[in-house]
Write a protein that holds these residues in place. Structure first.
Motif, short mmCIF file in Angstrom:
data_model
loop_
_atom_site.label_atom_id
_atom_site.label_comp_id
_atom_site.label_asym_id
_atom_site.label_seq_id
_atom_site.Cartn_x
_atom_site.Cartn_y
_atom_site.Cartn_z
N GLY A 68 0.84 -1.20 0.00
CA GLY A 68 0.00 0.00 0.00
C GLY A 68 0.88 1.25 0.00
N THR A 69 2.03 1.16 0.63
CA THR A 69 2.97 2.27 0.66
C THR A 69 3.52 2.56 -0.74
OG1 THR A 69 3.55 1.62 2.90
CG2 THR A 69 5.08 3.10 1.79
N ASP A 165 -6.47 7.60 -0.06
CA ASP A 165 -5.84 6.45 0.58
C ASP A 165 -6.99 5.58 1.07
OD1 ASP A 165 -4.75 4.59 2.28
OD2 ASP A 165 -3.23 5.93 3.09
N HIS A 168 -8.27 1.20 3.87
CA HIS A 168 -9.23 0.61 4.81
C HIS A 168 -10.53 0.20 4.14
CE1 HIS A 168 -7.48 3.05 8.48
NE2 HIS A 168 -6.57 2.36 7.84
N SER A 189 -4.11 -1.42 0.09
CA SER A 189 -3.09 -2.29 0.66
C SER A 189 -3.67 -3.69 0.82
CB SER A 189 -2.69 -1.77 2.05
OG SER A 189 -2.01 -2.78 2.79
N LYS A 194 -5.96 -6.15 6.21
CA LYS A 194 -6.80 -5.32 5.33
C LYS A 194 -7.92 -6.15 4.68
CE LYS A 194 -4.35 -1.79 6.38
NZ LYS A 194 -3.22 -1.13 5.77
C1 LIG Z 1 -2.10 -0.26 5.65
C2 LIG Z 1 -2.08 1.16 5.29
C3 LIG Z 1 -1.08 1.72 4.47
C4 LIG Z 1 0.17 1.00 4.06
O1 LIG Z 1 -0.03 -0.21 3.45
P1 LIG Z 1 1.15 -1.30 3.42
O2 LIG Z 1 0.62 -2.34 2.48
O3 LIG Z 1 1.32 -1.82 4.80
O4 LIG Z 1 2.38 -0.62 2.90
C5 LIG Z 1 -1.22 3.06 4.11
N1 LIG Z 1 -2.26 3.81 4.53
C6 LIG Z 1 -3.22 3.30 5.34
C7 LIG Z 1 -4.33 4.19 5.76
C8 LIG Z 1 -3.16 1.97 5.75
O5 LIG Z 1 -4.09 1.49 6.57
#
Ligand SMILES: *Cc1c(COP(=O)(O)O)cnc(C)c1O
Length: 395
Positions: A68-69, A165, A168, A189, A194
Motif C-alpha cells: 500500500g505504501t 488512501d 481501509h 493495501s 486489510k
Molecule cells: C495499511 C495502510 C497503508 C500501508 O499499506 P502497506 O501495504 O502496509 O504498505 C497506508 N495507509 C493506510 C491508511 C493503511 O491502513
C-alpha cells in the motif's frame, strides 16, 4: 467481577486479534497453480488481477504494486509531486500516507479531522491550501468513504488532484459508486489485516490512462517494458526513461489476490454483521461512543473504532487498553497522529497543537477486533469485556 488485570479470570482463554486474514482452500489452489506455471512474476496473473480489480471498483485502470505504501508513492509520483511541493494529508492516518510524500522530496501538510468520523475536515483543507499545494489526500478512515462530493469540488476548484488512501475501505460504496472510483487516484493495501490479503501487496485505481502508464513504468525501475512483453516480442532491448523502483507484485501474490477478490463481498458482509452486534450492544454501554456513520455510504469495517468518554471514567485510554488486553481482547490504537512522530518533529518541525481534534481523539480511541472469520461468540466476548472493564472504571 475481578478484572483479569487484578488476578481475575479473563473473559477469553486466548487473545482475539483485532484483525486477521481468511485464506480458503480455493486461495491455496490458486497459488499452487501459479507455483508450477512458467511465470512467478511479470506473468499473466498480474493483468488478470488488475483487470478483475478495476472491474470490481469500476475504474478503467488498476496497477498492482507490492505494498500500500508503494501504491501511495506511485500515485504521488504519477501526479508529479516533487521537491518543494506540498501535499495536504489528514493527521489521523498511518504514517505511510505522509511518508510517501517525503520520499519524493515533498512536504506533507497535516490537517485536522472531523471529531465524529475522524476523517479529513474539508474546511481545514481549504484553509491549508497554498500556491505550493500540488495534491491532497483523503483517508477512508476505518473503512467508510469520506465526503467525496465536497472533496472533489475542492479539488476541481483548485485544479489539483485528489488522491484517496482507500487502504481501509475496499468493498465500501458511496451511493452507487465504489471506493476506488471516488477520487482521481485511489490506493489500496493487501496486508493481512486489510479487507483483501496477499501477504504484502497494493493497488492503485484511476481512470487516467497517462497516470496508469506512468505508474506501470514507476513500479518497474522506470523501464518501459517488462520481461514477458520483451519475450513476446522476441526482443532484448529496453530503456530506462525515468528513475523508478522495483515495486512489482508477483504472480504468486496476484493469484492469491484474484482468488480473494471472489470472497470479498462475503467477508465484507461478515464484518458488517460483527459491527451490527457491536452497534447494538454499545448503544446501552456508558463510557464509549462508536464513530459516527456517514449517510448514504456502506462501510467496509477494516476497523471498528470507539472513542472513550473519559469524563465518565476513572481511567485513561492506556489503562483501559491494558485491562482489555488482560481479558484477551486484542484492542489496538489507530493511530498516533502522524505529526507526533519524532521523525516528523525533527524533519518538518511539527508539534502538538497543530491538529487539536486529531490529538484529542488520539487519547480516546480504541480499535476493536473485527475480521471476516470472527464468530458471534467472539463479538459477544468483546462486548462482555468492555462491559466488565468500563463498569469497573465508571465514575
Ligand atoms: C495499511 C495502510 C497503508 C500501508 O499499506 P502497506 O501495504 O502496509 O504498505 C497506508 N495507509 C493506510 C491508511 C493503511 O491502513
Amino acid at each position: 467481577m475481578t478484572l483479569a488485570l487484578n488476578g481475575g479470570t479473563p473473559v477469553r482463554d486466548s487473545l482475539l486479534p483485532y484483525g486477521r486474514q481468511t485464506v480458503t482452500d480455493a486461495d491455496v489452489a490458486a497459488v499452487t497453480e501459479v507455483l508450477t506455471s512458467d511465470w512467478l512474476t511479470t506473468g499473466p496473473a498480474v493483468p488478470a488481477f488488475e483487470e478483475a480489480f478495476a472491474s470490481f471498483v469500476h475504474t478503467k485502470h488498476a496497477v498492482a504494486v507490492n505494498s500500500g505504501t508503494a501504491a501511495l508513492h506511485a500515485a504521488y509520483a504519477a501526479v508529479g509531486i516533487t521537491k518543494g511541493d506540498e501535499v495536504i494529508v489528514p493527521a489521523m492516518t498511518f504514517a505511510a500516507t505522509a511518508n510517501a510524500v517525503a520520499y519524493l522530496g515533498g512536504t506533507p501538510v497535516f490537517v485536522d479531522i472531523d471529531p465524529e468520523t475522524l476523517q479529513i475536515d474539508p474546511a481545514s483543507v481549504e484553509k491549508m491550501m497554498t500556491k505550493k499545494t500540488k495534491a491532497f489526500v483523503s483517508v477512508d478512515y476505518a473503512g467508510q468513504p469520506c465526503d467525496y462530493v465536497t472533496l472533489k469540488a475542492i479539488a476541481k476548484k483548485h485544479g489539483i488532484p485528489l488522491v484517496s488512501d482507500a487502504c481501509h475501505a475496499l468493498g465500501a460504496t458511496m451511493g452507487k459508486d465504489h471506493v476506488g472510483s471516488l477520487a482521481d487516484l485511489s490506493t489500496f493495501s493487501f496486508h493481512p489485516v486489510k479487507p483483501l490479503a496477499t501477504g504484502e501487496g497494493g493497488m492503485i485505481t484511476t481512470d487516467n490512462p497517462e497516470w496508469a502508464e506512468r505508474m506501470r513504468h514507476f513500479r518497474n525501475h522506470g523501464i518501459t517494458t517488462d520481461h514477458r512483453q520483451r519475450q513476446e516480442k522476441g526482443s532484448w532491448f529496453y530503456e530506462m526513461q525515468e528513475l523508478g523502483f522495483n515495486y512489482r507484485l508477483s504472480d504468486i501474490h496476484c493469484a492469491l489476490g484474484l482468488s480473494q477478490l471472489k470472497s470479498l463481498a462475503a467477508a465484507t458482509k461478515r464484518r458488517q454483521e460483527i459491527a451490527a452486534i457491536y452497534d447494538k450492544a454499545f448503544a446501552g454501554i456508558a463510557g464509549l461512543t462508536p464513530l459516527a456513520k456517514r449517510h448514504g455510504t456502506t462501510h467496509a469495517y477494516h476497523l471498528y473504532v470507539i472513542q472513550l468518554n473519559l469524563d465518565q471514567l476513572k481511567a485513561d485510554r492506556n489503562a483501559i487498553f491494558q485491562a482489555l488486553r488482560a481479558e484477551n481482547i486484542g484492542v489496538n490504537v489507530h493511530y498516533i497522529p502522524v505529526h507526533f512522530h519524532p521523525w516528523y518533529r525533527k524533519t518538518f518541525g511539527t508539534k502538538e497543537g497543530m491538529c487539536p481534534i486529531a490529538e484529542k481523539a488520539f487519547t480516546r480511541i480504541l480499535s476493536l477486533p473485527i475480521f471476516g472469520a470472527m464468530t458471534d461468540k467472539d463479538a459477544k466476548d468483546v462486548v462482555t469485556a468492555f462491559d466488565k472493564v468500563l463498569s469497573h472504571y465508571a465514575r
